[in-house]
Design a protein around this motif. Structure first.
Motif, PDB file in Angstrom:
ATOM      1  N   ALA A 108      17.601  -1.132  -0.743  1.00 20.37           N
ATOM      2  CA  ALA A 108      17.749  -1.315  -2.188  1.00 20.37           C
ATOM      3  C   ALA A 108      16.730  -0.733  -2.958  1.00 20.37           C
ATOM      4  CB  ALA A 108      17.714  -2.738  -2.343  1.00 20.37           C
ATOM      5  N   SER A 109      15.536  -0.715  -2.480  1.00 23.12           N
ATOM      6  CA  SER A 109      14.180  -0.207  -3.361  1.00 23.12           C
ATOM      7  C   SER A 109      14.037   1.182  -3.187  1.00 23.12           C
ATOM      8  CB  SER A 109      13.494  -1.217  -3.604  1.00 23.12           C
ATOM      9  OG  SER A 109      12.880  -1.496  -2.059  1.00 23.12           O
ATOM     10  N   ILE A 110      14.095   1.706  -2.067  1.00 21.87           N
ATOM     11  CA  ILE A 110      13.817   3.043  -1.673  1.00 21.87           C
ATOM     12  C   ILE A 110      15.258   4.060  -1.889  1.00 21.87           C
ATOM     13  CG2 ILE A 110      12.907   4.687   0.054  1.00 21.87           C
ATOM     14  CD1 ILE A 110      11.700   2.363   1.248  1.00 21.87           C
ATOM     15  N   THR A 111      16.022   3.711  -1.109  1.00 16.56           N
ATOM     16  CA  THR A 111      17.340   4.487  -1.254  1.00 16.56           C
ATOM     17  C   THR A 111      17.837   4.620  -2.640  1.00 16.56           C
ATOM     18  OG1 THR A 111      17.688   4.347   1.186  1.00 16.56           O
ATOM     19  CG2 THR A 111      19.477   5.464  -0.152  1.00 16.56           C
ATOM     20  N   ASN A 112      18.359   3.404  -2.780  1.00 10.04           N
ATOM     21  CA  ASN A 112      19.009   3.105  -4.279  1.00 10.04           C
ATOM     22  C   ASN A 112      18.125   2.917  -5.351  1.00 10.04           C
ATOM     23  OD1 ASN A 112      21.960   2.953  -3.863  1.00 10.04           O
ATOM     24  ND2 ASN A 112      21.283   1.735  -2.256  1.00 10.04           N
ATOM     25  N   ARG A 113      16.847   3.127  -5.206  1.00 14.02           N
ATOM     26  CA  ARG A 113      15.764   3.015  -6.080  1.00 14.02           C
ATOM     27  C   ARG A 113      16.247   1.617  -7.292  1.00 14.02           C
ATOM     28  NH1 ARG A 113      16.697   8.246  -6.019  1.00 14.02           N
ATOM     29  NH2 ARG A 113      18.174   8.352  -7.446  1.00 14.02           N
ATOM     30  N   GLY A 114      16.496   0.792  -6.667  1.00 14.03           N
ATOM     31  CA  GLY A 114      16.741  -0.531  -7.537  1.00 14.03           C
ATOM     32  C   GLY A 114      15.218  -1.318  -7.650  1.00 14.03           C
ATOM     33  N   ASN A 115      15.340  -2.208  -8.483  1.00  9.97           N
ATOM     34  CA  ASN A 115      14.044  -2.969  -8.933  1.00  9.97           C
ATOM     35  C   ASN A 115      13.842  -3.870  -7.685  1.00  9.97           C
ATOM     36  OD1 ASN A 115      12.726  -5.051  -9.758  1.00  9.97           O
ATOM     37  ND2 ASN A 115      13.258  -4.580 -11.863  1.00  9.97           N
ATOM     38  N   GLN A 116      12.482  -3.685  -7.177  1.00  7.94           N
ATOM     39  CA  GLN A 116      11.969  -4.014  -6.111  1.00  7.94           C
ATOM     40  C   GLN A 116      11.881  -5.676  -6.244  1.00  7.94           C
ATOM     41  OE1 GLN A 116       8.339  -2.009  -5.342  1.00  7.94           O
ATOM     42  NE2 GLN A 116       9.465   0.280  -5.360  1.00  7.94           N
ATOM     43  N   ILE A 117      11.273  -6.068  -7.379  1.00 11.03           N
ATOM     44  CA  ILE A 117      11.143  -7.425  -7.494  1.00 11.03           C
ATOM     45  C   ILE A 117      12.294  -8.208  -7.491  1.00 11.03           C
ATOM     46  CG2 ILE A 117      10.280  -9.233  -9.292  1.00 11.03           C
ATOM     47  CD1 ILE A 117       8.126  -7.309  -8.360  1.00 11.03           C
ATOM     48  N   GLY A 125       2.836   1.500  -7.252  1.00 14.46           N
ATOM     49  CA  GLY A 125       3.351   0.153  -6.686  1.00 14.46           C
ATOM     50  C   GLY A 125       4.624  -0.270  -7.618  1.00 14.46           C
ATOM     51  N   GLY A 126       5.603  -0.445  -7.115  1.00 14.45           N
ATOM     52  CA  GLY A 126       6.979  -0.883  -7.841  1.00 14.45           C
ATOM     53  C   GLY A 126       7.774   0.097  -8.487  1.00 14.45           C
ATOM     54  N   VAL A 127       7.359   1.374  -8.354  1.00 16.74           N
ATOM     55  CA  VAL A 127       7.961   2.501  -8.944  1.00 16.74           C
ATOM     56  C   VAL A 127       8.757   3.323  -7.853  1.00 16.74           C
ATOM     57  CG1 VAL A 127       8.010   4.331 -10.647  1.00 16.74           C
ATOM     58  CG2 VAL A 127       6.179   2.727 -10.732  1.00 16.74           C
ATOM     59  N   ALA A 128      10.028   3.365  -8.009  1.00 18.45           N
ATOM     60  CA  ALA A 128      10.829   3.958  -7.141  1.00 18.45           C
ATOM     61  C   ALA A 128      10.653   5.583  -7.313  1.00 18.45           C
ATOM     62  CB  ALA A 128      12.329   3.698  -7.377  1.00 18.45           C
ATOM     63  N   TYR A 129      10.513   6.340  -6.373  1.00 15.36           N
ATOM     64  CA  TYR A 129      10.229   7.916  -6.155  1.00 15.36           C
ATOM     65  C   TYR A 129      11.256   8.544  -6.615  1.00 15.36           C
ATOM     66  CZ  TYR A 129       8.202  12.440  -5.262  1.00 15.36           C
ATOM     67  OH  TYR A 129       7.766  13.725  -5.287  1.00 15.36           O
ATOM     68  N   THR A 130      11.331   9.388  -7.373  1.00 11.71           N
ATOM     69  CA  THR A 130      12.522  10.354  -7.712  1.00 11.71           C
ATOM     70  C   THR A 130      11.943  11.862  -7.508  1.00 11.71           C
ATOM     71  OG1 THR A 130      13.288   8.851  -9.498  1.00 11.71           O
ATOM     72  CG2 THR A 130      14.233  10.744  -9.416  1.00 11.71           C
ATOM     73  N   LYS A 131      12.565  12.301  -6.746  1.00 13.00           N
ATOM     74  CA  LYS A 131      12.150  13.763  -6.537  1.00 13.00           C
ATOM     75  C   LYS A 131      12.723  14.752  -7.930  1.00 13.00           C
ATOM     76  CE  LYS A 131      12.120  16.487  -2.063  1.00 13.00           C
ATOM     77  NZ  LYS A 131      12.208  16.393  -1.012  1.00 13.00           N
ATOM     78  N   GLU A 132      11.621  15.688  -8.093  1.00  9.07           N
ATOM     79  CA  GLU A 132      12.259  16.402  -9.167  1.00  9.07           C
ATOM     80  C   GLU A 132      13.033  17.148  -8.801  1.00  9.07           C
ATOM     81  OE1 GLU A 132       9.116  18.595 -11.588  1.00  9.07           O
ATOM     82  OE2 GLU A 132       7.524  17.551 -10.707  1.00  9.07           O
ATOM     83  N   ARG A 133      13.957  17.501 -10.053  1.00 12.74           N
ATOM     84  CA  ARG A 133      14.927  18.315  -9.596  1.00 12.74           C
ATOM     85  C   ARG A 133      14.902  19.693 -10.362  1.00 12.74           C
ATOM     86  NH1 ARG A 133      19.655  14.687 -11.899  1.00 12.74           N
ATOM     87  NH2 ARG A 133      17.926  13.920 -12.796  1.00 12.74           N
ATOM     88  N   ARG A 173       0.842  -1.224   0.183  1.00 12.43           N
ATOM     89  CA  ARG A 173       0.024   0.061  -0.186  1.00 12.43           C
ATOM     90  C   ARG A 173       0.966   1.236  -0.027  1.00 12.43           C
ATOM     91  NH1 ARG A 173      -5.721  -0.710   0.416  1.00 12.43           N
ATOM     92  NH2 ARG A 173      -5.905   1.479  -0.050  1.00 12.43           N
ATOM     93  N   SER A 174       2.094   1.046   0.324  1.00 13.06           N
ATOM     94  CA  SER A 174       3.042   2.423   0.530  1.00 13.06           C
ATOM     95  C   SER A 174       3.788   2.340  -1.053  1.00 13.06           C
ATOM     96  CB  SER A 174       3.927   2.147   1.553  1.00 13.06           C
ATOM     97  OG  SER A 174       5.131   1.413   1.122  1.00 13.06           O
ATOM     98  N   GLY A 175       3.442   1.485  -1.923  1.00 15.52           N
ATOM     99  CA  GLY A 175       4.118   1.399  -3.125  1.00 15.52           C
ATOM    100  C   GLY A 175       5.254   0.639  -3.275  1.00 15.52           C
ATOM    101  N   ILE A 176       5.777  -0.263  -2.106  1.00 17.33           N
ATOM    102  CA  ILE A 176       7.022  -0.970  -2.404  1.00 17.33           C
ATOM    103  C   ILE A 176       6.417  -2.511  -2.525  1.00 17.33           C
ATOM    104  CG2 ILE A 176       8.962  -1.926  -1.264  1.00 17.33           C
ATOM    105  CD1 ILE A 176       9.101   1.165  -1.995  1.00 17.33           C
ATOM    106  N   PHE A 177       6.689  -3.261  -3.702  1.00 16.90           N
ATOM    107  CA  PHE A 177       6.513  -4.593  -3.826  1.00 16.90           C
ATOM    108  C   PHE A 177       7.258  -5.489  -2.947  1.00 16.90           C
ATOM    109  CE2 PHE A 177       4.528  -4.085  -8.370  1.00 16.90           C
ATOM    110  CZ  PHE A 177       3.136  -3.961  -7.884  1.00 16.90           C
TER     111      PHE A 177
END
Lengths: 326, 375
Positions: A86-95, A318-326, A36-40
């Protein structure tokens, strides 16, 4: 087998079904928080296995099931942190991260178990005091006088261990946290539209970390249940795909806490029926292969996903790492 | 946030970064070995000697690598279309059924070189069919392909156990497996190939499937980078909306990519089923489908990279077997740990060193980052 036998079998499968559903409930609720928080979270299986191992080891050394449970929870939460890193900080593939966690848990529990205890990946048998033992409720004989309720009281309400009661408590608590607290609202929002949450000045990263930690916490109970409540030792690969069944239950419940309970009970019950039906032939049908029952949770989930039983909408982000806009 | 720094030079992206990730994975594996009281250096030596020290070791290494080339290609083709096929495992399992059916029928009356092409088609067809429904559901009903393919892995496992126990099993035997295939249903060993290099194959089941796998690498390369359909697949993978706008049929692309992916996964069955055990057994895939994910990621979804990564995992498999034989405290499951670490560092944490490397080899940012499949 006559029809009466079959009906009796269906009834007698209920208590076993409840027992088999407990680890599914904890694990599916864990997945609920994470997804529900978007992390598979494919790594539910691995977390369950690792916490089962940690719980069995600590319960064996300390002789206390509660310390064992604590160790299980801690292990599972540490793995959650890794998944988060892995999946939040490094935006790696969650699967991929989940697959890696499952591999590592499966391998490490066996390697460490063999190195420490030398019993082919098993941990030593636990004494009764080191386990969560069933509670015998008072007045069983008196209740037996009442036809249906007496049976329910004796076989379902009584004779369960502490973790089982906690599992049933975890469902309303999870519902309350997700739907009645600020944290829950934000958690669900971050799974749907992280950019909006970010715009409101709330850290997406911190929220998601807390969500995966909740998942780790709940998964720890599931693992401990397997090794120190349901059985009295850790056995290699003892999670045996339960993490994936819980994932299926989570999807089958359309990512909602109360339906999760129903889905887990249903899948647990199917498993229980399958065990009892092994090698027996059904009235009018003949022998039904047990594999059908084993595959049924997955088939039902696919049918649901195909949109034939209502619509299942996964969290949008879900499954998409969040990238803050620059 | 220091997200997505400028594009790295190719030798960093394809060489330095995977290598660095690999080294970290091995260092941590070494710590695990040290933790259980064995010498990491000794373990590494045993592993390498077992994997590449003898002709037989190399034969085994290449035998395992063959599996991973097929599954790696399978995952890569799907990724080029922006799809994450986590179901190679199940597709390979069902592919085994296709291969076995050909081997059990045609193999009795024909020599292997007649059986083999049919077996390739059979295995690919069965694997592809197993990928069809998830592909169709993803394309038309939006069912997430990761979830449906996971479910299909389990359905495949249940189906195959049922078939092997109730239908294909030799009635007098206990084990849930088919009878041994006749000579014509087996793929010959490649002893002559190793002999060219002065190596003895020994008992290694290194067989013709390896050559089929290499041929598939060429086919996949040509298909993805040299045909119209490959171009459409890649376009869909990079931006489905733009692809649709350009007149590419999304449903068609998803189904084609998944059929190719499933077919390649299915062909993996040729190697263990017809090349090694000469019979269909339960759980013969043994996680190769999941290893394919790591192989595809490390190989950057290119056939050449996939072959190299597959050989690396072959070394791990064979070396790990030797390791558990010579150092019994390190159980065979150590391979699973190393695999997990490699998948973690080369896959999920692949960008961990990226900012640091980007600072080292900074170049002006360029648009058009290579597409990574959405999870």
């Amino acid at each position: 087998m006559t029809l009466t036998d079959f009906l009796l079998l269906l009834r007698d499968s209920i208590p076993g079904g409840v027992r088999l559903a407990i680890p599914l409930i904890f694990t599916a609720l864990a997945g609920l928080f994470s997804e529900r928080s978007g992390i598979f979270d494919i790594g539910l299986e691995g977390k369950m296995l690792a916490s089962a191992f940690a719980a069995a080891c600590v319960a064996f050394v300390s002789g206390s099931p509660w310390l064992g449970l604590g160790a299980g929870i801690l292990t599972s939460m540490l793995i959650s942190l890794l998944h988060g890193f892995a999946s939040i900080t490094n935006r790696g593939n969650q699967i991929v991260s989940g697959v890696a966690i499952n591999f590592m848990a499966s391998g490490l529990t066996a390697v460490l178990g063999q190195a420490w205890f030398g019993q082919g990946g098993r941990t030593p048998q636990l004494a009764n005091e080191a386990r969560f033992e069933p509670w015998e409720w008072p007045g069983l004989e008196a209740m037996d006088q009442i036809p249906v309720l007496g049976w329910i009281y004796r076989f379902i309400i009584s004779g369960q261990n502490s973790l089982t009661y906690l599992a049933f408590l975890a469902v309303p608590i999870s519902w309350w946290v997700l739907y009645r607290t600020r944290f829950g609202l934000r958690l669900r929002a971050v799974g749907e539209n992280p950019a909006a949450v970010d715009t409101a000045g709330i850290s997406v990263t911190f929220l998601r970390y807390r969500a995966v930690l909740c998942a780790g916490f709940l998964c720890g109970f599931a693992g401990a249940y397997l090794s120190i409540a349901q059985s009295a030792a850790f056995i290699k690969e003892m999670s045996a795909g339960k993490g994936y069944i819980a994932l299926a239950a989570l999807i089958f419940a359309k990512w909602k806490p109360v339906p999760v309970l129903g889905a887990c009970l249903l899948f647990g019950y199917l498993d229980s029926v399958a065990i009892r039906l092994q090698g027996k032939s059904l009235p009018g049908v003949g022998e039904v292969p047990v594999q059908i029952f084993q595959a049924l949770p997955y088939i039902l989930t696919v049918v649901l996903l195909a949109g034939f039983i209502g619509v299942a909408n996964p969290p949008k982000a879900g499954g998409v790492a969040y990238t803050k806009e620059r | 946030m220091s997200a997505q720094p400028g594009q790295l030079p190719p030798f960093v992206n394809y060489g330095v970064m995977p290598l660095l990730n690999l080294v970290v994975a091995f260092l941590i594996s070494g710590i695990v070995v040290w933790f259980i009281g064995e010498s990491p250096a000794e373990a590494l030596r045993t592993l390498l000697e077992g994997a590449v020290g003898t002709g037989e070791g190399i034969g085994f290494t290449l035998f395992y690598a063959t599996n991973f080339i097929f599954t790696g290609l399978s995952v890569a083709v799907a990724i080029h279309c922006g799809l994450f096929n986590i179901g190679s495992e199940g597709q390979a399992y069902i592919g085994g059924l296709g291969a076995a059916l050909v081997a059990l029928t045609l193999g009795d009356v024909m020599p292997w070189y007649v059986t083999a092409p049919f077996a390739v088609v059979g295995a690919a067809l069965f694997g592809a069919l197993w990928a069809l429904l998830p592909a169709y559901l993803q394309a038309t009903r939006g069912s997430h392909i990761v979830i449906t393919t996971i479910m299909f892995n389990f359905i495949a496992a249940a189906l195959m156990v049922y078939l092997l126990v109730n239908v294909l099993r030799v009635p007098t035997a206990m084990a849930p497996e088919t009878r041994i295939f006749a000579e014509g249903g087996q793929l010959p060993k490649l002893g002559w190939l190793l002999a060219l290099f002065g190596l003895k194959i020994g008992a290694a089941p290194f067989n013709v499937s390896f050559l089929i796998a290499l041929a598939m690498c060429v086919v996949v390369w040509a298909l993805i980078w040299r045909t119209r359909i490959g171009y459409e697949i890649r376009t869909t993978g990079i931006n489905p909306t733009a692809a649709t706008y350009a007149g590419i049929n999304y449903t068609r692309m998803v189904v084609i990519a998944m059929l190719l992916s499933g077919g390649l996964a299915g062909m993996m069955a040729l190697n263990p089923v017809m090349g090694a055990s000469a019979r269909l057994q339960v759980e013969f895939v043994g996680g190769a489908g999941f290893v394919g994910i790591a192989v595809a990621l490390m190989g950057r979804n290119h056939p050449v990279g996939i072959v190299l990564a597959a050989i690396l995992f072959g070394v791990l498999y064979q070396g790990g077997n030797e390791l558990s034989f010579w150092i019994p405290t390190i159980s065979r499951d150590m391979i699973v740990v190393i695999q997990g670490l490699v998948i973690l560092f080369a896959g999920a944490l692949e960008y961990m060193f990226r900012p640091a490397l980007a600072r080292l080899f900074s170049r002006t940012p360029r648009s058009g980052e290579p597409a990574v499949a959405k999870a």
